[in-house]
Design an enzyme around this catalytic site. Structure first.
Site, PDB file in Angstrom:
ATOM      1  N   CYS A 121     -14.071   6.561 -19.872  1.00 20.78           N
ATOM      2  CA  CYS A 121     -14.546   6.475 -21.260  1.00 20.78           C
ATOM      3  C   CYS A 121     -15.222   5.136 -21.554  1.00 20.78           C
ATOM      4  CB  CYS A 121     -13.399   6.711 -22.239  1.00 20.78           C
ATOM      5  SG  CYS A 121     -12.915   8.444 -22.296  1.00 20.78           S
ATOM      6  N   TYR A 150     -11.134   4.317 -28.164  1.00 18.67           N
ATOM      7  CA  TYR A 150     -10.433   4.298 -26.874  1.00 18.67           C
ATOM      8  C   TYR A 150     -11.242   3.587 -25.767  1.00 18.67           C
ATOM      9  CZ  TYR A 150      -8.246   6.304 -22.651  1.00 18.67           C
ATOM     10  OH  TYR A 150      -7.651   6.485 -21.423  1.00 18.67           O
ATOM     11  N   GLU A 192      -2.802  16.729 -24.956  1.00 19.84           N
ATOM     12  CA  GLU A 192      -3.126  17.264 -23.628  1.00 19.84           C
ATOM     13  C   GLU A 192      -4.632  17.224 -23.360  1.00 19.84           C
ATOM     14  OE1 GLU A 192      -1.831  18.767 -26.139  1.00 19.84           O
ATOM     15  OE2 GLU A 192      -2.687  20.736 -26.509  1.00 19.84           O
ATOM     16  N   LYS A 201      -3.442  27.702 -22.464  1.00 21.12           N
ATOM     17  CA  LYS A 201      -4.049  28.788 -23.257  1.00 21.12           C
ATOM     18  C   LYS A 201      -4.112  30.081 -22.456  1.00 21.12           C
ATOM     19  CE  LYS A 201      -6.995  25.781 -26.107  1.00 21.12           C
ATOM     20  NZ  LYS A 201      -8.390  25.449 -26.434  1.00 21.12           N
ATOM     21  N   GLN A 221     -20.086  21.785 -20.910  1.00 21.06           N
ATOM     22  CA  GLN A 221     -19.831  20.367 -20.628  1.00 21.06           C
ATOM     23  C   GLN A 221     -19.332  20.257 -19.174  1.00 21.06           C
ATOM     24  OE1 GLN A 221     -18.295  22.385 -23.037  1.00 21.06           O
ATOM     25  NE2 GLN A 221     -16.887  21.053 -24.110  1.00 21.06           N
ATOM     26  N   THR A 222     -19.800  19.234 -18.481  1.00 21.39           N
ATOM     27  CA  THR A 222     -19.343  19.062 -17.087  1.00 21.39           C
ATOM     28  C   THR A 222     -18.423  17.844 -16.976  1.00 21.39           C
ATOM     29  OG1 THR A 222     -21.459  17.974 -16.735  1.00 21.39           O
ATOM     30  CG2 THR A 222     -21.202  20.146 -15.753  1.00 21.39           C
TER      31      THR A 222
END
Ligand code: NAD
Length: 336
Positions: A121, A150, A192, A201, A221-222
């Site tokens: 990030c 973050y 999570e 899920k 999204q990859t």
């Protein structure tokens, strides 16, 4: 992990910290495991190590845990998946207190080696706009445009480690983790990350017989996902290395979120109708780990295939889920 003496693991009640303590135990070294959570909430806890429940935002607590330590592996942070970090930027940034106080305490008590867990990030958001996964090289963190909250805390703390090394001679090593997954981690409750959330899920749909799944974003999204065993091995290798700059520790096997769901469905043996929630937190469009540098230094990189690691993770979450449905106390490794 070559050094001797007391090892301190802040964040030991969490996913990666717990796995690190588990991996360090056979070495016979003294281990001090620390986390702010009450003991019953730790994912893994072992009676043969020193366990402390302390808030490491506080400087005096950092000083007491660093006392007599040879190595510190800082894996403590207030964090979670996109759902958490997008809505808790101040809390994420306050983790700066943990690392800053730990660095000061490490210096004060003459700690030999200090490891800091940074993150993918930190990378510049402008370099992650395409869905074709850009492989992020270490230099792509600058010019800085990190994940708000973050990511900026991680980038700042990376630099703090560097300056403690340059100015005070403290041995610091920094790895930028790319999405870590595996058993004994967060799988529900809002913190999570994608692999655990998708496994849960799929399990919920299977158990309820309601064959639908909600996916955050378009599913295009990859990302790459690193299995926990690779992460633990990489932490040890980087701590023991001469790598002075922050380095990627991640898998280079990029998949789309849709492909991740395909794998979870295959493991579960079901097919689900996919409902895409375009308003949900989804993070950057594409991100993968460029492993050129880690290969150059260590001739090694994380290599567990996603299919293999995801199956182990799915089975563990499945057991946790059923235990919870039966009203049993969540399983921990306490006393192993
Ligand atoms: P985790 O949330 O499971 O573990 C972090 C632990 O730190 C938690 O148990 C938490 O209670 C503890 N903690 C938080 N504040 C504390 C405080 N004030 N004092 C003491 N303990 C405190 O997360 P994780 O996945 O195990 O992550 C470990 C480290 O790796 C973190 O620094 C995280 O930012 C970094 N990281 C993780 C990933 C990932 O995919 N899991 C990716 C990139 C970076």
């Amino acid at each position: 992990m070559s050094a001797n003496g007391l090892v301190v693991v802040p964040g030991a009640g969490g996913f990666i910290g717990g796995a690190l303590v588990a991996a360090l135990r056979p070495s016979g070294r003294r281990i001090r495991a620390v986390d702010v959570k009450p003991f019953e909430e730790w994912y893994q806890r072992f009676d043969d190590v020193e366990n402390l429940s302390l808030d490491l935002n506080l400087k005096e607590n950092c000083e007491s845990v660093a006392e007599g330590a040879s190595d510190i592996y800082n894996l403590a942070a207030n964090m979670g998946g996109m759902g958490f970090i997008e809505h808790n930027k101040a809390l994420c940034m306050l983790s700066v207190l943990i690392n800053t106080h730990l660095l000061q305490a490490a210096r004060k008590s003459g700690v030999a080696r200090f490891f800091y867990a940074s993150s993918a990030c930190v990378y510049n958001g402008d370099k992650q706009k395409t869905f074709l996964p850009p492989s992020l090289k270490e230099e792509d963190a600058y010019p800085a445009l990190a994940e708000d909250g973050y990511g900026w805390e991680k980038l700042f703390s990376e630099r703090m480690c560097r300056h403690f090394r340059e100015d005070f001679g403290l041995y610091t090593r920094v790895a930028r983790f790319h999405n870590v997954y595996g058993p004994w981690g967060t799988w529900d409750g809002g913190r999570e990350k994608a692999p655990a959330a998708i496994c849960r899920k799929v399990i919920e749909a299977k158990v309820a017989g309601r064959h639908e799944i909600a996916i955050w974003g378009s599913g295009n999204q990859t990302r790459s996902f690193m299995f926990i065993d690779d992460c633990i091995e990489g932490i040890g290798r980087i701590m023991d290395s001469e790598i002075l700059e922050p380095i990627n520790l991640g898998s280079s096997e990029a998949v789309t979120i849709n492909q991740l769901v395909d794998l979870a469905e295959e493991i579960a043996g079901i097919k689900l109708k996919r409902n895409y929630d375009l308003t949900a937190p989804k993070g950057v469009n594409g991100r993968n780990s460029d492993n050129t540098l880690i290969q150059k230094y260590l001739h090694w990189e994380p290599s567990t295939p996603l299919r293999v690691g995801l199956e182990k993770t799915y089975r563990w979450i499945y057991d946790q889920y059923l235990a919870r449905e039966r009203g049993e106390v969540r399983e921990t490794a306490a006393g192993r």
